[in-house]
Scaffold this active site. Structure first.
Site, PDB file in Angstrom:
ATOM      1  N   LEU A 290       0.819  -1.215   0.000  1.00 14.40           N
ATOM      2  CA  LEU A 290       0.000   0.000   0.000  1.00 14.40           C
ATOM      3  C   LEU A 290       0.851   1.262   0.000  1.00 14.40           C
ATOM      4  O   LEU A 290       1.873   1.340   0.684  1.00 14.40           O
ATOM      5  CB  LEU A 290      -0.929   0.004   1.222  1.00 14.40           C
ATOM      6  CG  LEU A 290      -1.867  -1.195   1.361  1.00 14.40           C
ATOM      7  CD1 LEU A 290      -2.819  -0.995   2.542  1.00 14.40           C
ATOM      8  CD2 LEU A 290      -2.659  -1.457   0.089  1.00 14.40           C
TER       9      LEU A 290
ATOM     10  N   HIS B 155      -3.249   4.175  -2.471  1.00 11.93           N
ATOM     11  CA  HIS B 155      -4.226   3.336  -1.777  1.00 11.93           C
ATOM     12  C   HIS B 155      -4.819   4.093  -0.585  1.00 11.93           C
ATOM     13  O   HIS B 155      -6.005   3.963  -0.293  1.00 11.93           O
ATOM     14  CB  HIS B 155      -3.572   2.061  -1.244  1.00 11.93           C
ATOM     15  CG  HIS B 155      -3.033   1.170  -2.319  1.00 11.93           C
ATOM     16  ND1 HIS B 155      -1.677   1.001  -2.537  1.00 11.93           N
ATOM     17  CD2 HIS B 155      -3.654   0.387  -3.230  1.00 11.93           C
ATOM     18  CE1 HIS B 155      -1.500   0.159  -3.535  1.00 11.93           C
ATOM     19  NE2 HIS B 155      -2.670  -0.227  -3.975  1.00 11.93           N
TER      20      HIS B 155
ATOM     21  N   GLY C 123      -8.869   3.292  -8.353  1.00  8.89           N
ATOM     22  CA  GLY C 123      -8.091   4.447  -8.786  1.00  8.89           C
ATOM     23  C   GLY C 123      -8.185   4.634 -10.297  1.00  8.89           C
ATOM     24  O   GLY C 123      -8.261   3.668 -11.053  1.00  8.89           O
TER      25      GLY C 123
ATOM     26  N   LYS D   6      -5.839   5.658 -12.071  1.00 10.52           N
ATOM     27  CA  LYS D   6      -4.550   5.367 -12.715  1.00 10.52           C
ATOM     28  C   LYS D   6      -4.659   4.125 -13.595  1.00 10.52           C
ATOM     29  O   LYS D   6      -4.151   4.094 -14.704  1.00 10.52           O
ATOM     30  CB  LYS D   6      -3.460   5.171 -11.666  1.00 10.52           C
ATOM     31  CG  LYS D   6      -2.162   4.805 -12.326  1.00 10.52           C
ATOM     32  CD  LYS D   6      -1.035   4.739 -11.360  1.00 10.52           C
ATOM     33  CE  LYS D   6       0.074   3.961 -11.979  1.00 10.52           C
ATOM     34  NZ  LYS D   6      -0.158   2.519 -11.900  1.00 10.52           N
ATOM     35  N   ASP D   7      -5.340   3.093 -13.069  1.00 14.50           N
ATOM     36  CA  ASP D   7      -5.563   1.886 -13.868  1.00 14.50           C
ATOM     37  C   ASP D   7      -6.860   2.088 -14.642  1.00 14.50           C
ATOM     38  O   ASP D   7      -7.893   1.489 -14.330  1.00 14.50           O
ATOM     39  CB  ASP D   7      -5.649   0.657 -12.951  1.00 14.50           C
ATOM     40  CG  ASP D   7      -4.328   0.411 -12.252  1.00 14.50           C
ATOM     41  OD1 ASP D   7      -3.320   0.266 -12.949  1.00 14.50           O
ATOM     42  OD2 ASP D   7      -4.294   0.410 -11.014  1.00 14.50           O
TER      43      ASP D   7
ATOM     44  N   GLN E 148      -8.592  -0.880 -16.342  1.00 12.97           N
ATOM     45  CA  GLN E 148      -9.171  -1.749 -15.300  1.00 12.97           C
ATOM     46  C   GLN E 148     -10.490  -1.166 -14.780  1.00 12.97           C
ATOM     47  O   GLN E 148     -11.479  -1.885 -14.597  1.00 12.97           O
ATOM     48  CB  GLN E 148      -8.163  -1.901 -14.156  1.00 12.97           C
ATOM     49  CG  GLN E 148      -8.757  -2.480 -12.890  1.00 12.97           C
ATOM     50  CD  GLN E 148      -7.695  -2.818 -11.853  1.00 12.97           C
ATOM     51  OE1 GLN E 148      -6.979  -3.777 -12.002  1.00 12.97           O
ATOM     52  NE2 GLN E 148      -7.607  -2.030 -10.796  1.00 12.97           N
TER      53      GLN E 148
ATOM     54  N   SER F 112       2.906   0.694  -6.979  1.00 12.67           N
ATOM     55  CA  SER F 112       3.762  -0.205  -6.202  1.00 12.67           C
ATOM     56  C   SER F 112       5.023  -0.541  -6.991  1.00 12.67           C
ATOM     57  O   SER F 112       6.084  -0.804  -6.431  1.00 12.67           O
ATOM     58  CB  SER F 112       3.016  -1.495  -5.878  1.00 12.67           C
ATOM     59  OG  SER F 112       1.813  -1.178  -5.232  1.00 12.67           O
ATOM     60  N   ARG F 113       4.914  -0.510  -8.338  1.00  6.51           N
ATOM     61  CA  ARG F 113       6.065  -0.877  -9.171  1.00  6.51           C
ATOM     62  C   ARG F 113       7.135   0.223  -9.224  1.00  6.51           C
ATOM     63  O   ARG F 113       8.250  -0.042  -9.677  1.00  6.51           O
ATOM     64  CB  ARG F 113       5.610  -1.245 -10.582  1.00  6.51           C
ATOM     65  CG  ARG F 113       4.848  -2.560 -10.620  1.00  6.51           C
ATOM     66  CD  ARG F 113       4.687  -3.098 -12.033  1.00  6.51           C
ATOM     67  NE  ARG F 113       4.124  -4.435 -12.024  1.00  6.51           N
ATOM     68  CZ  ARG F 113       2.835  -4.723 -12.192  1.00  6.51           C
ATOM     69  NH1 ARG F 113       1.981  -3.751 -12.388  1.00  6.51           N
ATOM     70  NH2 ARG F 113       2.408  -5.969 -12.163  1.00  6.51           N
TER      71      ARG F 113
HETATM   72  O1  PAF Z   1      -5.608  -2.825  -8.980  1.00  3.58           O
HETATM   73  C1  PAF Z   1      -5.278  -3.823  -8.312  1.00  3.58           C
HETATM   74  O2  PAF Z   1      -4.518  -3.732  -7.346  1.00  3.58           O
HETATM   75  C2  PAF Z   1      -5.797  -5.189  -8.721  1.00  3.58           C
HETATM   76  O3  PAF Z   1      -5.885  -5.308 -10.105  1.00  3.58           O
HETATM   77  C3  PAF Z   1      -7.126  -5.563  -8.041  1.00  3.58           C
HETATM   78  C4  PAF Z   1      -8.242  -4.623  -8.471  1.00  3.58           C
HETATM   79  C5  PAF Z   1      -6.966  -5.506  -6.540  1.00  3.58           C
HETATM   80  C6  PAF Z   1      -7.538  -6.978  -8.438  1.00  3.58           C
HETATM   81  O4  PAF Z   1      -6.588  -7.910  -8.048  1.00  3.58           O
END
Ligand code: PAF
Length: 306
Positions: free
Chosen positions: A54, A58, A171, A173-174, A177, A210-211
Site C-alpha cells: 500500500l 491506496h 483508482g 490510474k488503472d 481496469q 507499487s512498481r
Molecule cells: O488494482 C489492483 O490492485 C488489482 O488489479 C485488483 C483490483 C486488486 C484486483 O486484483
C-alpha cells in the site's frame, strides 16, 4: 468519523467502531458481514480491493471510502490469475505488516487477506472466469498482457460476492481496469456502486504505483516525463496548434523514446467511456490519453482525461 484502531486477529462477533479485524477466510468475512448487518442495519460498507504494498494512492482510496461509508473493508491479495507467464507474480512486493499499519491508521474495519487456495480451491485450470468484452480488453494493456483483465474481472467479481460491499473504490490510474470493472458490474447486474478516485502523484508528477519501487535512482528522475508527455499531447490537441492526433502522438513518442529512453508499449487517444481509439479529438466529448512504457524492465502506465 473513524476513531483510532486497535488490532485483533480473531474474527467472530463484530468489534466496536475503530477495531480492525483480519479475515483469512471467506467464512471470516461472512461472519463479520452478518454481525454488521444485524447490529448496524442500513450501514454502508465500502470496499477497497488491493494487492497490498500500500502507498499514498491506496491511502487516498481508503480515505475516500471512509468519508462516504460507515465501514471499510480492504482486501490484500496478490491475485495469480491476473499475472501472465514471465510476469512479476513472485517478485510482486509483499509488505503485509506495513500494509496493516496503514489500514489501522486509517480506521479500516476489516482486512481480508486470503491465501490463493482460499479463493481458488478447485485450481486455476478448472476455474469459471468472467470474460470482459473483447473490444475493451484486446487493446492497450490487454494486448501485451493477454488474460490480465479476465483475471482482474474474475477476482473482483469473487471479492464482490464475498465482501458484498455497497460501494467499491478504484483508482483512475488503472483506467482500463476501471472501465472493465464498471462494465462488468453493469453487464452482470452486480449490486455495487463503483466510485473512481483521481490518480495520486508525487510532486514531480509521477503517478504512484507499487512498481515505482523497482526504479533505479536515475530511472526515477526520468519517469515523470511520462506524465509531462501526456500533458503535452493534450496541449497539442486542444491548445492553439490543434494538431491531428497522430501528429501529436508521433512528436511525443519520439521525444520520450529518443530523449527519455522509454520503450513505449502504447500511446493512444481514446474515448473516455468506451476506450475506442480516436483519430481526431472531438471538442464535445471527454477523451483520455493513455500510455504504457518500459524504463529498463519496469513497466509504467499513466493517463490523462481531458
Ligand atoms: O488494482 C489492483 O490492485 C488489482 O488489479 C485488483 C483490483 C486488486 C484486483 O486484483
Amino acid at each position: 468519523m473513524k476513531i483510532s484502531s486497535k488490532l485483533s486477529e480473531e474474527v467472530g462477533e463484530v468489534g466496536e467502531v475503530g477495531e480492525i479485524r483480519i479475515a483469512r477466510s471467506k467464512r471470516d468475512v461472512r461472519s463479520w458481514y452478518d454481525s454488521i448487518r444485524s447490529r448496524f442495519p442500513g450501514s454502508v460498507i465500502g470496499f477497497v480491493p488491493t494487492m497490498g504494498a500500500l502507498h499514498k494512492g491506496h491511502e487516498t482510496l481508503i480515505e475516500a471510502a471512509s468519508s462516504r461509508c460507515d465501514r471499510v473493508v480492504v482486501s490484500i491479495f496478490v491475485n495469480p490469475t491476473q499475472f501472465g507467464p514471465g510476469e512479476d507474480l513472485d517478485k510482486y512486493p509483499r509488505t503485509f505488516e506495513a500494509d496493516l499499519e496503514i489500514c489501522k491508521r486509517h480506521g479500516v474495519d476489516l482486512v481480508f487477506s486470503p491465501e490463493p487456495k482460499e479463493l481458488y480451491q478447485s485450481g486455476i485450470e478448472a476455474l469459471t472466469f468472467v470474460e470482459p468484452p473483447r473490444e475493451l480488453v484486446e487493446r492497450l494493456c490487454g494486448l501485451s498482457r493477454p488474460g490480465h483483465f479476465r483475471g482482474v474481472a474474475t477476482v473482483v467479481a469473487k471479492l464482490f460476492n464475498i465482501v458484498r460491499p455497497d460501494k467499491a473504490f478504484f483508482g483512475e490510474k488503472d483506467f482500463q481496469q476501471l472501465q472493465v470493472v464498471k462494465r462488468m458490474v453493469r453487464d452482470l447486474d452486480i449490486p455495487v456502486e463503483i466510485v473512481s478516485v483521481p490518480t495520486v502523484r508525487d510532486r514531480d508528477g509521477l503517478a504512484l504505483s507499487s512498481r515505482n519501487a523497482y526504479l533505479s535512482k536515475e530511472q526515477r528522475e526520468i519517469a515523470p516525463r511520462l506524465q509531462a508527455g501526456l500533458v503535452r499531447i493534450a496541449e497539442l490537441l486542444r491548445g492553439q496548434k490543434r494538431l491531428a492526433v497522430s501528429e501529436a502522438i508521433d512528436l511525443v513518442r519520439a521525444d520520450l523514446s529518443e530523449n527519455g529512453g522509454f520503450n513505449i508499449d502504447y500511446l493512444e487517444v481514446c474515448d473516455c467511456d468506451t476506450l475506442e481509439p480516436l483519430a481526431e479529438a472531438p471538442k464535445d466529448r471527454k477523451i483520455v490519453i493513455l500510455i504504457a512504457a518500459k524504463l529498463g524492465t519496469v513497466r509504467l502506465i499513466d493517463n490523462l482525461v481531458v
